[in-house]
Design a protein around this motif. Sequence first.
Motif, PDB file in Angstrom:
ATOM      1  N   SER A   1       0.874  -1.165   0.000  1.00  0.00           N
ATOM      2  CA  SER A   1       0.000   0.000   0.000  1.00  0.00           C
ATOM      3  C   SER A   1       0.911   1.213   0.000  1.00  0.00           C
ATOM      4  CB  SER A   1      -0.903   0.002   1.234  1.00  0.00           C
ATOM      5  OG  SER A   1      -0.117   0.017   2.394  1.00  0.00           O
ATOM      6  N   HIS A   2       0.334   2.352  -0.367  1.00  0.00           N
ATOM      7  CA  HIS A   2       1.143   3.554  -0.475  1.00  0.00           C
ATOM      8  C   HIS A   2       1.837   3.855   0.856  1.00  0.00           C
ATOM      9  CE1 HIS A   2       2.623   7.261  -2.019  1.00  0.00           C
ATOM     10  NE2 HIS A   2       1.897   8.023  -1.225  1.00  0.00           N
ATOM     11  N   GLN A   3       3.113   4.098   0.820  1.00  0.00           N
ATOM     12  CA  GLN A   3       3.957   4.419   1.969  1.00  0.00           C
ATOM     13  C   GLN A   3       4.163   3.244   2.941  1.00  0.00           C
ATOM     14  OE1 GLN A   3       2.171   8.150   3.305  1.00  0.00           O
ATOM     15  NE2 GLN A   3       3.542   9.303   1.951  1.00  0.00           N
ATOM     16  N   ALA A   4       3.828   2.037   2.492  1.00  0.00           N
ATOM     17  CA  ALA A   4       4.155   0.854   3.311  1.00  0.00           C
ATOM     18  C   ALA A   4       5.674   0.663   3.274  1.00  0.00           C
ATOM     19  CB  ALA A   4       3.460  -0.376   2.745  1.00  0.00           C
ATOM     20  N   PRO A   5       6.255   0.118   4.342  1.00  0.00           N
ATOM     21  CA  PRO A   5       7.708  -0.078   4.339  1.00  0.00           C
ATOM     22  C   PRO A   5       8.143  -1.125   3.298  1.00  0.00           C
ATOM     23  CG  PRO A   5       6.721  -1.030   6.302  1.00  0.00           C
ATOM     24  CD  PRO A   5       5.633  -0.279   5.602  1.00  0.00           C
ATOM     25  N   ILE A   6       9.246  -0.820   2.636  1.00  0.00           N
ATOM     26  CA  ILE A   6       9.836  -1.750   1.659  1.00  0.00           C
ATOM     27  C   ILE A   6      11.135  -2.268   2.271  1.00  0.00           C
ATOM     28  CG2 ILE A   6      10.886  -1.936  -0.636  1.00  0.00           C
ATOM     29  CD1 ILE A   6       7.820  -1.561  -0.693  1.00  0.00           C
ATOM     30  N   HIS A   7      11.245  -3.593   2.342  1.00  0.00           N
ATOM     31  CA  HIS A   7      12.393  -4.224   2.992  1.00  0.00           C
ATOM     32  C   HIS A   7      13.319  -4.863   1.947  1.00  0.00           C
ATOM     33  CE1 HIS A   7       9.013  -4.369   5.938  1.00  0.00           C
ATOM     34  NE2 HIS A   7       9.939  -3.804   6.693  1.00  0.00           N
ATOM     35  N   ALA A   8      14.572  -4.957   2.289  1.00  0.00           N
ATOM     36  CA  ALA A   8      15.556  -5.576   1.388  1.00  0.00           C
ATOM     37  C   ALA A   8      15.270  -7.071   1.250  1.00  0.00           C
ATOM     38  CB  ALA A   8      16.965  -5.352   1.924  1.00  0.00           C
ATOM     39  N   PHE A   9      15.187  -7.554   0.018  1.00  0.00           N
ATOM     40  CA  PHE A   9      15.017  -8.995  -0.200  1.00  0.00           C
ATOM     41  C   PHE A   9      16.300  -9.734   0.181  1.00  0.00           C
ATOM     42  CE2 PHE A   9      12.007  -7.285  -3.427  1.00  0.00           C
ATOM     43  CZ  PHE A   9      10.856  -7.854  -2.916  1.00  0.00           C
ATOM     44  N   ALA A  10      17.421  -9.052   0.006  1.00  0.00           N
ATOM     45  CA  ALA A  10      18.708  -9.681   0.304  1.00  0.00           C
ATOM     46  C   ALA A  10      19.665  -8.625   0.846  1.00  0.00           C
ATOM     47  CB  ALA A  10      19.283 -10.311  -0.960  1.00  0.00           C
ATOM     48  N   ALA A  11      20.684  -9.072   1.533  1.00  0.00           N
ATOM     49  CA  ALA A  11      21.672  -8.165   2.109  1.00  0.00           C
ATOM     50  C   ALA A  11      22.600  -7.620   1.033  1.00  0.00           C
ATOM     51  CB  ALA A  11      22.497  -8.925   3.150  1.00  0.00           C
ATOM     52  N   GLY A  12      23.273  -6.531   1.352  1.00  0.00           N
ATOM     53  CA  GLY A  12      24.260  -5.993   0.420  1.00  0.00           C
ATOM     54  C   GLY A  12      24.648  -4.576   0.764  1.00  0.00           C
ATOM     55  N   GLU A  13      25.397  -3.984  -0.180  1.00  0.00           N
ATOM     56  CA  GLU A  13      25.877  -2.619   0.026  1.00  0.00           C
ATOM     57  C   GLU A  13      25.028  -1.649  -0.778  1.00  0.00           C
ATOM     58  OE1 GLU A  13      29.848  -1.915  -1.424  1.00  0.00           O
ATOM     59  OE2 GLU A  13      29.719   0.235  -0.963  1.00  0.00           O
ATOM     60  N   VAL A  14      24.580  -0.585  -0.134  1.00  0.00           N
ATOM     61  CA  VAL A  14      23.797   0.440  -0.820  1.00  0.00           C
ATOM     62  C   VAL A  14      24.736   1.233  -1.732  1.00  0.00           C
ATOM     63  CG1 VAL A  14      22.334   2.480  -0.543  1.00  0.00           C
ATOM     64  CG2 VAL A  14      22.182   0.595   1.123  1.00  0.00           C
ATOM     65  N   VAL A  15      24.456   1.220  -3.042  1.00  0.00           N
ATOM     66  CA  VAL A  15      25.306   1.969  -3.979  1.00  0.00           C
ATOM     67  C   VAL A  15      24.567   3.164  -4.592  1.00  0.00           C
ATOM     68  CG1 VAL A  15      26.818   0.018  -4.486  1.00  0.00           C
ATOM     69  CG2 VAL A  15      24.816   0.428  -5.928  1.00  0.00           C
ATOM     70  N   HIS A  16      23.267   3.237  -4.362  1.00  0.00           N
ATOM     71  CA  HIS A  16      22.487   4.390  -4.838  1.00  0.00           C
ATOM     72  C   HIS A  16      21.305   4.550  -3.893  1.00  0.00           C
ATOM     73  CE1 HIS A  16      19.743   6.840  -7.282  1.00  0.00           C
ATOM     74  NE2 HIS A  16      20.786   7.150  -8.031  1.00  0.00           N
ATOM     75  N   ALA A  17      21.044   5.776  -3.471  1.00  0.00           N
ATOM     76  CA  ALA A  17      19.925   6.011  -2.546  1.00  0.00           C
ATOM     77  C   ALA A  17      19.432   7.445  -2.709  1.00  0.00           C
ATOM     78  CB  ALA A  17      20.355   5.748  -1.101  1.00  0.00           C
ATOM     79  N   SER A  18      18.881   7.760  -3.876  1.00  0.00           N
ATOM     80  CA  SER A  18      18.377   9.106  -4.141  1.00  0.00           C
ATOM     81  C   SER A  18      17.509   9.073  -5.387  1.00  0.00           C
ATOM     82  CB  SER A  18      19.546  10.079  -4.340  1.00  0.00           C
ATOM     83  OG  SER A  18      20.347   9.650  -5.425  1.00  0.00           O
ATOM     84  N   MET A  19      17.006  10.254  -5.788  1.00  0.00           N
ATOM     85  CA  MET A  19      16.217  10.375  -7.017  1.00  0.00           C
ATOM     86  C   MET A  19      17.096   9.975  -8.197  1.00  0.00           C
ATOM     87  SD  MET A  19      13.320  11.312  -8.426  1.00  0.00           S
ATOM     88  CE  MET A  19      12.410  12.079  -7.077  1.00  0.00           C
ATOM     89  N   GLY A  20      16.594   9.095  -9.047  1.00  0.00           N
ATOM     90  CA  GLY A  20      17.358   8.663 -10.220  1.00  0.00           C
ATOM     91  C   GLY A  20      17.426   9.754 -11.264  1.00  0.00           C
ATOM     92  N   ALA A  21      18.619  10.231 -11.559  1.00  0.00           N
ATOM     93  CA  ALA A  21      18.786  11.314 -12.529  1.00  0.00           C
ATOM     94  C   ALA A  21      18.748  10.759 -13.950  1.00  0.00           C
ATOM     95  CB  ALA A  21      20.114  12.024 -12.292  1.00  0.00           C
ATOM     96  N   ALA A  22      18.220  11.546 -14.886  1.00  0.00           N
ATOM     97  CA  ALA A  22      18.190  11.133 -16.287  1.00  0.00           C
ATOM     98  C   ALA A  22      19.604  10.825 -16.765  1.00  0.00           C
ATOM     99  CB  ALA A  22      17.576  12.240 -17.144  1.00  0.00           C
ATOM    100  N   GLY A  23      19.787   9.714 -17.457  1.00  0.00           N
ATOM    101  CA  GLY A  23      21.092   9.357 -17.997  1.00  0.00           C
ATOM    102  C   GLY A  23      21.996   8.623 -17.022  1.00  0.00           C
ATOM    103  N   SER A  24      21.552   8.474 -15.775  1.00  0.00           N
ATOM    104  CA  SER A  24      22.406   7.846 -14.761  1.00  0.00           C
ATOM    105  C   SER A  24      22.296   6.327 -14.782  1.00  0.00           C
ATOM    106  CB  SER A  24      21.990   8.331 -13.362  1.00  0.00           C
ATOM    107  OG  SER A  24      20.708   7.794 -13.022  1.00  0.00           O
ATOM    108  N   GLY A  25      21.283   5.827 -15.504  1.00  0.00           N
ATOM    109  CA  GLY A  25      20.955   4.400 -15.390  1.00  0.00           C
ATOM    110  C   GLY A  25      19.696   4.215 -14.568  1.00  0.00           C
ATOM    111  N   PHE A  26      19.254   5.312 -13.935  1.00  0.00           N
ATOM    112  CA  PHE A  26      18.028   5.260 -13.126  1.00  0.00           C
ATOM    113  C   PHE A  26      17.052   6.381 -13.485  1.00  0.00           C
ATOM    114  CE2 PHE A  26      20.729   2.979  -9.797  1.00  0.00           C
ATOM    115  CZ  PHE A  26      20.175   1.739 -10.068  1.00  0.00           C
TER     116      PHE A  26
END
Length: 245
Positions: A40-65
């Motif tokens: 549902s809107h604003q429900a928490p989203i959990h990591a399916f698997a462990a790892g290192e966060v390499v991106h955590a922001s608005m995806g900019a055009a041309g960045s791959g996101f």
Amino acid sequence: MNTFDWSKYGFVRVTSPYGWRNDPFNGKKVCHTGVDVVKSHQAPIHAFAAGEVVHASMGAAGSGFGGFGNVVAIKDSNGHLQCYAHLDSIGVTVGQIVKEGQELGKQGTTGRSTGSHLHFEVRSKASPSFGFGHHIDPGHYLSTYFSAHTQSENKKECKTVPIRLNNQAFCEGFLEGSITYAPLRAISEQLGARVTWNGKEAAVNGTRMLGGKLINGRTYIPVRAFEEAIQVKVVWNGQEVNIIQ
Ligand SMILES: [Zn+2]
């Protein structure tokens, strides 16, 4: 096909699976590069698997996101990127190591999105451009991630495939997983076969054509099905399909 149980992670619906579909914005046949799942809107989203966060922001055009809205990308133990897109808000930062099940943010509809959902995408590379274009079937990937299966089993890309009839270029089909799909009606008619439709499924010369997909109002079926129905030979050379009558 996709055996991953998203409901175990609190998702109530899969609104769009990985693979070929009509683009919701322009109606063109495109490869949906991830899976759309909904809590549902604003429900928490959990990591399916462990790892290192390499991106955590608005995806900019041309960045791959570009168009992904707020996106968290996690590099997992295979070096694959697990991407959580369209988030309403983000609760982790780049460089952080997250555990399986850790909250990453809230479900949202930021970026190129038609409603609140999670677009979850897995890329077999993490660079350049965060592995853009190297998407694989996320449900298939996750269902084997925690088992001892090799990574080769996790490859399930989708791409278009030229289809030839009797060595002549004829139309475009598409590859999903290891199955090549071809347009049912165009090929049948060109080969002089009779297509019937009972409101539920199609048949060619009386042979039921199973496993089809409806894309842009056209039915595509696994190309091998023509072998039985029309007595043709289907030749796949790794790049294109040749249907020989
Ligand atoms: Zn999506």
